[in-house]
Design a protein around this motif. Structure first.
Motif, PDB file in Angstrom:
ATOM      1  N   ALA A  88      -1.331   2.869  -1.505  1.00 20.35           N
ATOM      2  CA  ALA A  88      -2.441   1.961  -1.831  1.00 20.35           C
ATOM      3  C   ALA A  88      -2.188   0.528  -1.385  1.00 20.35           C
ATOM      4  O   ALA A  88      -2.446  -0.415  -2.117  1.00 20.35           O
ATOM      5  CB  ALA A  88      -2.758   2.015  -3.333  1.00 20.35           C
ATOM      6  N   PHE A  90      -3.046  -2.829   0.841  1.00 24.34           N
ATOM      7  CA  PHE A  90      -4.319  -3.402   1.271  1.00 24.34           C
ATOM      8  C   PHE A  90      -4.344  -3.447   2.800  1.00 24.34           C
ATOM      9  O   PHE A  90      -3.590  -4.194   3.402  1.00 24.34           O
ATOM     10  CB  PHE A  90      -4.499  -4.807   0.679  1.00 24.34           C
ATOM     11  CG  PHE A  90      -4.282  -4.848  -0.805  1.00 24.34           C
ATOM     12  CD1 PHE A  90      -4.950  -3.954  -1.644  1.00 24.34           C
ATOM     13  CD2 PHE A  90      -3.406  -5.747  -1.378  1.00 24.34           C
ATOM     14  CE1 PHE A  90      -4.745  -3.968  -3.017  1.00 24.34           C
ATOM     15  CE2 PHE A  90      -3.189  -5.775  -2.748  1.00 24.34           C
ATOM     16  CZ  PHE A  90      -3.864  -4.877  -3.562  1.00 24.34           C
ATOM     17  N   PRO A  91      -5.231  -2.660   3.425  1.00 25.91           N
ATOM     18  CA  PRO A  91      -5.162  -2.515   4.887  1.00 25.91           C
ATOM     19  C   PRO A  91      -5.460  -3.798   5.665  1.00 25.91           C
ATOM     20  O   PRO A  91      -5.014  -3.940   6.788  1.00 25.91           O
ATOM     21  CB  PRO A  91      -6.220  -1.455   5.212  1.00 25.91           C
ATOM     22  CG  PRO A  91      -6.843  -1.047   3.928  1.00 25.91           C
ATOM     23  CD  PRO A  91      -6.277  -1.862   2.811  1.00 25.91           C
ATOM     24  N   HIS A  92      -6.231  -4.718   5.041  1.00 28.03           N
ATOM     25  CA  HIS A  92      -6.616  -5.908   5.792  1.00 28.03           C
ATOM     26  C   HIS A  92      -5.584  -7.026   5.684  1.00 28.03           C
ATOM     27  O   HIS A  92      -5.736  -8.060   6.315  1.00 28.03           O
ATOM     28  CB  HIS A  92      -7.975  -6.419   5.303  1.00 28.03           C
ATOM     29  CG  HIS A  92      -7.966  -6.874   3.870  1.00 28.03           C
ATOM     30  ND1 HIS A  92      -7.634  -6.028   2.828  1.00 28.03           N
ATOM     31  CD2 HIS A  92      -8.225  -8.067   3.314  1.00 28.03           C
ATOM     32  CE1 HIS A  92      -7.704  -6.702   1.686  1.00 28.03           C
ATOM     33  NE2 HIS A  92      -8.062  -7.940   1.958  1.00 28.03           N
ATOM     34  N   PHE A 101       0.138 -10.879  -2.987  1.00 24.98           N
ATOM     35  CA  PHE A 101      -1.174 -10.724  -3.648  1.00 24.98           C
ATOM     36  C   PHE A 101      -1.159 -11.093  -5.142  1.00 24.98           C
ATOM     37  O   PHE A 101      -1.933 -11.927  -5.595  1.00 24.98           O
ATOM     38  CB  PHE A 101      -1.656  -9.286  -3.457  1.00 24.98           C
ATOM     39  CG  PHE A 101      -3.075  -9.043  -3.872  1.00 24.98           C
ATOM     40  CD1 PHE A 101      -4.127  -9.181  -2.982  1.00 24.98           C
ATOM     41  CD2 PHE A 101      -3.377  -8.649  -5.176  1.00 24.98           C
ATOM     42  CE1 PHE A 101      -5.430  -8.954  -3.357  1.00 24.98           C
ATOM     43  CE2 PHE A 101      -4.684  -8.418  -5.568  1.00 24.98           C
ATOM     44  CZ  PHE A 101      -5.706  -8.564  -4.649  1.00 24.98           C
ATOM     45  N   ARG A 149       5.920  -4.976  -3.384  1.00 24.79           N
ATOM     46  CA  ARG A 149       4.718  -5.572  -3.964  1.00 24.79           C
ATOM     47  C   ARG A 149       4.735  -5.457  -5.487  1.00 24.79           C
ATOM     48  O   ARG A 149       4.341  -6.379  -6.194  1.00 24.79           O
ATOM     49  CB  ARG A 149       3.478  -4.860  -3.393  1.00 24.79           C
ATOM     50  CG  ARG A 149       2.180  -5.502  -3.816  1.00 24.79           C
ATOM     51  CD  ARG A 149       0.992  -4.837  -3.189  1.00 24.79           C
ATOM     52  NE  ARG A 149       0.817  -3.463  -3.657  1.00 24.79           N
ATOM     53  CZ  ARG A 149      -0.200  -2.685  -3.299  1.00 24.79           C
ATOM     54  NH1 ARG A 149      -1.103  -3.129  -2.445  1.00 24.79           N
ATOM     55  NH2 ARG A 149      -0.291  -1.459  -3.751  1.00 24.79           N
TER      56      ARG A 149
END
Ligand SMILES: Nc1ncnc2c1ncn2[C@@H]1O[C@H](COP(=O)(O)OP(=O)(O)OP(=O)(O)O)[C@@H](O)[C@H]1O
Ligand SMILES: [Mg+2]
Lengths: 341, 260
Positions: A88, A90-92, A101, A149
């Motif tokens: 999971a 964040f692809p962008h 984040f 993360r």
């Protein structure tokens, strides 16, 4: 200092609509413990994790963390990390921004944020990849980004849902030691889900075996491996010869069988293939199958007790198919099962 | 053998001819020196292109069309994005029915949509023509917005939202921080598709025009009924170049083709 009741689940019942997935679960986890949830598919491991993380609110019962009842605290305020099976990411966002984040949301001062993010990325060995997007990383690298993360947030509990199952054998070993290292260095309380008993035995301080939405047994790896208390756990950890006891006799497909010696008071007895004595004993069997497994040989015997699996040292001379062998099921070696079902 | 080898290039040639041919004819006709719309063009001049800009009704209707296309598309997206999100993330009862209703304007012929809007909304409720046009265009674009945005939401894993929540974001924040940026391409595609659909829309707009309120295509038809000069060709060519320009810019700055 360490709090033995750091995380407690009390009478936790979890449901999806009318389907009860976990019922009346009680569990206490100490601070800094590394706990494994072990069990077959659909037994409620992910569901329990989601409830601890706050992504699923319980039908009844309580979740307590660090002295506070967090049952009604929303997921974004719990500071519980969850590493998803699918990572999971964040692809962008770049690796750096993925890791940053949560700290950005907490309005961490710029200098501290940069220091912590860089330290996090470096600690999982990805400092050369900070500017890449997740799509440009291998599965193992993505997983380490997911770990970093979660870890930069310094979560109170880190939950890992099958952290190793998407990796090939080599990476799996790397990641295993990675997890162990992170846990040692930071002392974070960790719960991970696995299907694989080997993983649970080698990593965990304590193993929680689950079956159909309930806890079947909790214990140290040694307990679970050597002293399973139910036929289900015995089967799960590799006891392949499992018999129910009634009136001190083994119940077999071919009728009750008397054992030599005093039988413990238990619902059943179980033997690993290794525990079966081959070549001498009161029972007779015919070799129906044989396989070579490196250090050992496994035999499948057709006996008056039904099929029996035995394992012996590979250095011993092999037995032919069809050979008649005497064997024993030594009572002293057997695991005594408290429940049979 | 020979026939097979020729089949593909010939087909390709025909497809290109039919797709690009009319466009080239229009462009050529707009440079005509003659007085009437004709092909091949007679002579060469830029006066019809210049004339487009002097026709006042073209200017007004162009801005009307631009307003409808941009405004209608924006409103359709503002309604369509949350609708698509709800349809794809929550198992709503009757989700399929909602999808069908939202898609209706694609299936129902424009003439019927226009006529019914006029008959049952504009006339009985005394709705202004501009407002009626705006509503009609928004309704026409909405299905495209929902389709395209749903497709790009479908490609996005929903667990990244949960990941964002566990890192401290609210549900709504997660939508803006991790969902929107990842469906940006789909939103852009929907915008372009909606814009072009609205801009070229004739049947619905035909019923909804009044004094001084006309869309550009309707105005062009009206113009041609009176004056049959090459300025209509010139205008068409200019519009085509405008569309190409938009797509080019979208591609240049947003990598549009990656998402379509
Ligand atoms: N979203 C859902 N809606 C309805 N039922 C669900 C949902 N998710 C899980 N379940 C049911 O709840 C039970 C427990 O599921 P869960 O995902 O916790 O299992 P698991 O132990 O994680 O299994 P696996 O090892 O396959 O991941 C299963 O019977 C499953 O069918
Ligand atoms: Mg699971």
């Amino acid at each position: 200092m360490s709090d033995p009741k750091f995380l407690t689940l009390e009478n936790l019942t979890l449901a999806y609509g009318d389907t009860v997935a976990v019922k009346d679960l009680n569990l206490t986890i100490g601070k800094g413990e590394l706990v494994a949830f072990l069990g077959p598919s659909g037994c409620g491991k992910t569901t329990t994790m989601r409830a601890i993380a706050g992504l699923l609110s319980p039908a009844s019962g309580h979740v307590k963390l660090d002295g506070a009842d967090i049952t009604r605290v929303s997921a974004n305020k719990r500071n519980v990390g969850l590493m998803f099976q699918s990572y999971a990411l964040f692809p962008h966002l770049s690796v750096y921004e993925n890791v940053a984040f949560g700290l950005r949301l907490k309005k961490t001062p710029a200098a501290e944020l940069d220091r912590r993010v860089k330290a996090g990325i470096t600690s999982v060995g990805l400092s050369d990849y900070a500017d890449r997007k997740p799509g440009e990383l291998s599965g193992g690298q993505q997983q380490r980004v997911a770990l970093a993360r979660s870890m930069v947030m310094e979560p109170k509990v880190l939950l890992l849902d099958e952290p190793l199952s998407n990796l090939d054998a080599r990476l799996r070993l790397d990641m295993r030691s990675e997890l162990q290292r992170v846990q040692k260095e930071t002392g974070v309380t960790m719960i991970f889900v696995t299907h694989d008993q080997g993983e649970a035995l080698s990593l965990a301080d304590r193993i929680v075996v689950m079956k159909r939405g309930a806890i079947e047994q909790i214990g140290s790896p040694e307990d679970i491996y050597n002293r399973p208390t139910s036929a289900f756990v015995a089967d799960f950890v590799g006891f392949e010869n499992i018999f129910e006891l009634s009136d001190g006799r083994l119940k077999t497909p071919k009728g009750p069988v008397e054992l030599s010696g005093p039988v413990p008071i238990a619902a059943g007895l179980a033997w690993r293939p290794r525990m079966v004595t081959l070549g001498s004993g009161p029972f007779q069997g015919t070799v129906r199958g044989a396989s070579f497994a490196g250090n050992s040989r496994e035999y499948l015997l057709d006996t008056s007790l039904g099929p029996i699996k035995a394992e012996v040292d590979a250095a011993l001379p092999p037995h032919e198919l069809g050979a008649e062998l005497a064997f024993d099921l030594p009572i002293a070696a057997a695991a005594a099962l408290r429940t049979f079902g | 053998m020979m026939a097979r080898n020729l089949f593909i290039p010939i087909t390709l040639g025909l497809v290109i001819a039919f797709l690009i041919g009319p466009f080239l004819i229009i462009v050529a006709a707009s440079f005509s020196g003659g007085e009437t719309l004709a092909f091949p063009p007679q002579g060469f001049s830029l006066r019809w292109i210049a004339k487009v800009f002097t026709v006042e009704s073209f200017r007004d209707s162009f801005f009307m069309s631009l307003f409808l296309a941009v405004g209608g598309t924006l409103v359709a997206l503002i309604l369509g994005i949350p609708a698509s999100y709800a349809l794809s993330r929550y198992k709503l009862p009757g989700a399929e029915t909602i999808r069908t209703i939202v898609s209706a304007p694609i299936i129902v012929p424009g003439i019927i949509v226009g006529l019914s809007l006029l008959r049952y909304i504009v006339v009985p409720f005394q709705v202004g023509i501009t407002l009626a046009l705006f509503l009609a265009h928004t309704a026409l674009i909405l299905p495209y917005a929902v389709r395209v945005v749903s497709a790009s939401l479908g490609n996005l894993r929903s667990d990244i939202e949960e990941a964002a929540v566990l890192l401290g974001s609210s549900r709504l924040g997660a939508f803006f921080r991790v969902v929107l940026p990842n469906i940006r391409g789909g939103i852009m595609s929907a915008f372009i598709l909606g814009f072009v659909t609205s801009f070229n829309q004739v049947p619905v707009s035909l019923f909804l025009s009044g004094p001084g309120v006309r869309t550009l295509p309707v105005d062009m038809i009206a113009y041609m009924e009176i004056v049959f000069d090459p300025s209509v060709a010139a205008l068409s060519a200019l519009l085509a170049f405008m569309s190409i320009g938009i797509v080019f810019l979208a591609e240049r700055f947003l990598g549009f083709s990656r998402y379509v």
